[in-house]
Scaffold this active site. Structure first.
Site, PDB file in Angstrom:
ATOM      1  N   HIS A  65      43.901  37.968  54.231  1.00  0.00           N
ATOM      2  CA  HIS A  65      41.965  39.025  53.997  1.00  0.00           C
ATOM      3  C   HIS A  65      41.883  38.815  55.394  1.00  0.00           C
ATOM      4  O   HIS A  65      42.195  37.920  56.184  1.00  0.00           O
ATOM      5  CB  HIS A  65      41.146  37.775  52.961  1.00  0.00           C
ATOM      6  CG  HIS A  65      40.544  38.446  52.619  1.00  0.00           C
ATOM      7  ND1 HIS A  65      38.707  38.230  53.423  1.00  0.00           N
ATOM      8  CD2 HIS A  65      40.079  39.380  51.997  1.00  0.00           C
ATOM      9  CE1 HIS A  65      37.820  38.972  53.016  1.00  0.00           C
ATOM     10  NE2 HIS A  65      38.166  39.548  51.944  1.00  0.00           N
ATOM     11  N   ASP A 114      43.111  28.922  51.763  1.00  0.00           N
ATOM     12  CA  ASP A 114      42.327  29.978  51.448  1.00  0.00           C
ATOM     13  C   ASP A 114      42.867  30.288  50.054  1.00  0.00           C
ATOM     14  O   ASP A 114      43.013  30.912  49.108  1.00  0.00           O
ATOM     15  CB  ASP A 114      42.007  30.823  52.254  1.00  0.00           C
ATOM     16  CG  ASP A 114      41.636  32.972  51.842  1.00  0.00           C
ATOM     17  OD1 ASP A 114      41.020  32.368  51.016  1.00  0.00           O
ATOM     18  OD2 ASP A 114      41.805  33.662  51.867  1.00  0.00           O
ATOM     19  N   GLN A 165      40.332  33.323  46.375  1.00  0.00           N
ATOM     20  CA  GLN A 165      40.805  33.824  44.714  1.00  0.00           C
ATOM     21  C   GLN A 165      41.310  33.112  43.579  1.00  0.00           C
ATOM     22  O   GLN A 165      41.435  33.721  43.087  1.00  0.00           O
ATOM     23  CB  GLN A 165      41.931  35.548  44.961  1.00  0.00           C
ATOM     24  CG  GLN A 165      41.510  36.359  45.907  1.00  0.00           C
ATOM     25  CD  GLN A 165      40.187  37.071  44.840  1.00  0.00           C
ATOM     26  OE1 GLN A 165      40.132  36.718  43.781  1.00  0.00           O
ATOM     27  NE2 GLN A 165      39.723  37.776  45.428  1.00  0.00           N
ATOM     28  N   LYS A 191      33.082  33.709  43.159  1.00  0.00           N
ATOM     29  CA  LYS A 191      33.890  34.286  42.644  1.00  0.00           C
ATOM     30  C   LYS A 191      34.721  33.302  41.089  1.00  0.00           C
ATOM     31  O   LYS A 191      35.287  32.885  40.770  1.00  0.00           O
ATOM     32  CB  LYS A 191      35.785  34.400  43.420  1.00  0.00           C
ATOM     33  CG  LYS A 191      34.600  35.537  44.180  1.00  0.00           C
ATOM     34  CD  LYS A 191      36.084  35.661  45.435  1.00  0.00           C
ATOM     35  CE  LYS A 191      36.230  36.112  46.834  1.00  0.00           C
ATOM     36  NZ  LYS A 191      35.873  37.431  46.722  1.00  0.00           N
ATOM     37  N   CYS A 234      39.588  44.620  52.633  1.00  0.00           N
ATOM     38  CA  CYS A 234      39.328  43.108  53.746  1.00  0.00           C
ATOM     39  C   CYS A 234      41.064  43.281  54.297  1.00  0.00           C
ATOM     40  O   CYS A 234      40.311  41.915  54.963  1.00  0.00           O
ATOM     41  CB  CYS A 234      38.355  42.466  53.524  1.00  0.00           C
ATOM     42  SG  CYS A 234      36.458  42.800  53.331  1.00  0.00           S
TER      43      CYS A 234
END
Lengths: 150, 417
Positions: B134, B211, B214, B237, B375
């Protein structure tokens, strides 16, 4: 299922999306400008042949959604034969069509571009309709060949 | 007209209707149709308990934290710090001191780049990422590289959207000072082999940042088992409010990291000559924090834990399998991202319909999907598409909603024909 979408996706728009007019590279163009909408990744290249202040020919290439493709296709048809000033005035008309709160019926005298009036209900899609016109504006402002990427 | 695929019952004990009742927004009508919300990878909706937690906290417990001796301040501080313990437990960190509260994943990666990065990564050094990142795991490193003269290396992906591991390994050099990779790709759904990546990097004494934006709502994350050095995620999220997230940093690294922003709460003593910084994690939380959303994040973690992340993952995987099977039967529909190990994201393009037209047309069926570059513009470039449409699933989605999505797609293919 999509009946109520007909205001946005009118048959004319489908037609121009399926068979875009003037969708070609122009070898003898004297203006070439890249238009890019970084929000959605749409890219288009606009070619103009301007002689004596008159747009003799206009064409485009690129990939975009139905709205931007139809808008570009309609635009190249409309501005052919116009002076640069007249073409600029058409952009103002489009701007009015896509953002005005006036009834669409009252805009009919504005011609072919009225088919794009549906985007006003979809603020996120207004830029799709205006991308080709912003590109045209850049081509008109940059009167020298400096706008060409070649 | 829909192809005949039988829904797979994910788990008899998993009561999706009971879960749906806890999300008030799912009762909304969109353009006269029942909302089918499939844009969960962008952000997901909030259960009533989380919405109530915000209101209740303001109504009964609100005050500033770590400051005053009065009852409300103590109560607010306790709830705020309880949320830190809940994050610690949720990702199984060794200690709650290793959890820093921030606005979200993006801010967390920027913090690591600007503190750990500036202190440890210099001219000619290398930061290694992957081609599926991302923008938030690309741009902070580009900024650091520009300032420090370091070099950003990018490990390639294959046509399925999987990391090419051999090439990733080959890009690790004596100058690699940090590996930062996405745990699960937002544009493709790919779940990276993070344990393998961490073991490989650690064998060469290179720290690894994940990261987790998600991954966190879809996978059980155990930072001790993974042995990652940094893990960042966003609350929004994960059924928590927007504007709050957390960064996990291994204690020995966090203790050595220079502070980031200066201000109140991050200091122990201040004179005009010098300031002594507070201990971890407070050293990285300057100013009055996002108290209420942090408390609500804690509530969201309780909510998710009660249902069970494993049960949620199983349900979402069943939804993905069902959607994938149906999608493959639709002529002219191409999936972008077909990794073997994949989370609940279905990114796709249609031969004759641009993703933006897909997005607008599906909206008219009450279906929310994302249309755009997610993104992740380098990912779009790799697959040579300007954009994709993306349906992404959460704990509250149903097989029926996937049927509605696929019917909508088939109809719009017909309309555009």
């Amino acid at each position: 299922m999509f009946e109520d979408l007909r205001d946005l996706y009118q048959e004319v728009i489908f037609d121009h999306n399926r068979n875009p007019r003037n969708f070609r590279e122009m070898e003898d163009s004297n203006r070439k400008v890249e238009g890019f909408n970084p929000l959605c990744g749409d890219r288009m290249t606009l070619f103009l042949k301007v002689e004596g202040g008159i747009i003799q020919d206009a064409s485009f290439q690129g990939s975009g959604c139905a709205i931007s493709t139809a808008s570009a296709s309609l635009m190249t048809e409309i501005v052919k034969g116009m002076t640069e000033k007249e073409a600029d005035e058409q952009f103002e008309i489009l701007h009015k069509i896509t953002t005005s709160e006036d009834e669409v019926e009252n805009l009919e005298e504005l011609g072919k571009l009225a088919v794009l009036a549906g985007v006003r209900e979809y603020p996120a899609r207004v830029k799709c309709a205006t991308l080709p016109w912003h590109t045209l504006s850049a081509a008109i402002e940059n009167k020298e060949a400096s706008v060409s990427t070649e | 007209m829909t192809t005949n695929v039988q829904p797979i019952v994910s788990d008899e004990a998993y009561d999706v209707e009971a879960i749906r009742k806890q999300f008030p927004i799912l009762k909304e009508q969109i353009r006269g149709k029942k909302l089918v919300y499939l844009d969960n990878a962008a952000t997901c909706h909030k259960p009533q308990v989380v919405i109530d937690a915000i209101s209740n906290f303001y109504s009964h417990d609100y005050s500033n934290v770590h400051r005053g001796v009065h009852t409300l301040s103590e109560r607010a501080t306790k709830k705020y710090e309880d949320a830190r313990k809940k994050v610690q437990q949720f990702i199984n960190a060794e200690s709650s001191d290793e959890i820093v509260f921030l606005r979200g994943t993006t801010e967390a990666i920027n913090l690591v780049a600007q503190t750990f990065g500036k202190a440890n990564i210099g001219e000619g050094d290398e930061v290694l990422i992957t081609a599926m990142e991302h923008h938030s795991n690309i741009v902070p490193w580009q900024m650091l590289c520009k300032e420090s003269g370091a070099v950003l290396k990018v490990a390639p992906i294959n046509e399925k959207g999987e990391l090419i591991f051999d090439q990733f390994e080959a890009l690790i050099s004596d100058r690699t000072k940090l590996v930062s990779v996405v745990h699960m790709s937002n544009a493709l759904g790919t779940v990276n082999p993070v344990k393998k990546i961490i073991d490989l990097a650690h064998a060469k004494n290179i720290p690894v940042m994940l990261d987790g934006a998600q991954a966190i709502p879809h996978l059980a994350v155990d930072v001790q088992e993974l042995d990652c050095d940094f893990y960042a995620f966003s609350g929004h999220k994960l059924y928590a409010p927007s504007g709050i997230g957390a960064l996990y940093v291994k204690r020995e690294i966090l203790e050595k990291m220079p502070p980031w922003q200066g201000g109140g709460d991050m200091i122990r003593t201040v004179t005009f000559e010098k300031s002594e910084y507070n201990s971890i994690p407070y050293r990285f939380e300057a100013g009055t924090p996002n108290i209420v959303d942090t408390v609500a994040l804690g509530t969201a973690l309780d909510f998710v834990s009660e249902i069970g992340i494993e049960a949620i993952a199983k349900h979402e995987q069943a939804l993905l399998d069902y959607a994938t099977e149906k999608a493959l039967k639709i002529e002219g529909m191409r999936l972008i991202g077909t990794a073997e190990d994949k989370g609940a994201i279905l990114s796709f393009v249609l031969d004759k319909v641009h993703p933006h037209d897909i997005g607008t047309m599906l909206d008219h069926c009450g279906i929310a999907v994302r249309a755009g570059h997610h993104c992740a513009m380098p990912v779009m470039d790799f697959f040579e598409v300007p954009a994709t449409a993306r349906a992404s699933f959460a704990m509250y989605n149903t097989f029926e909603e996937i049927d509605i999505l696929m019917d909508g797609i088939e109809n719009l293919i017909e309309v555009f024909g």
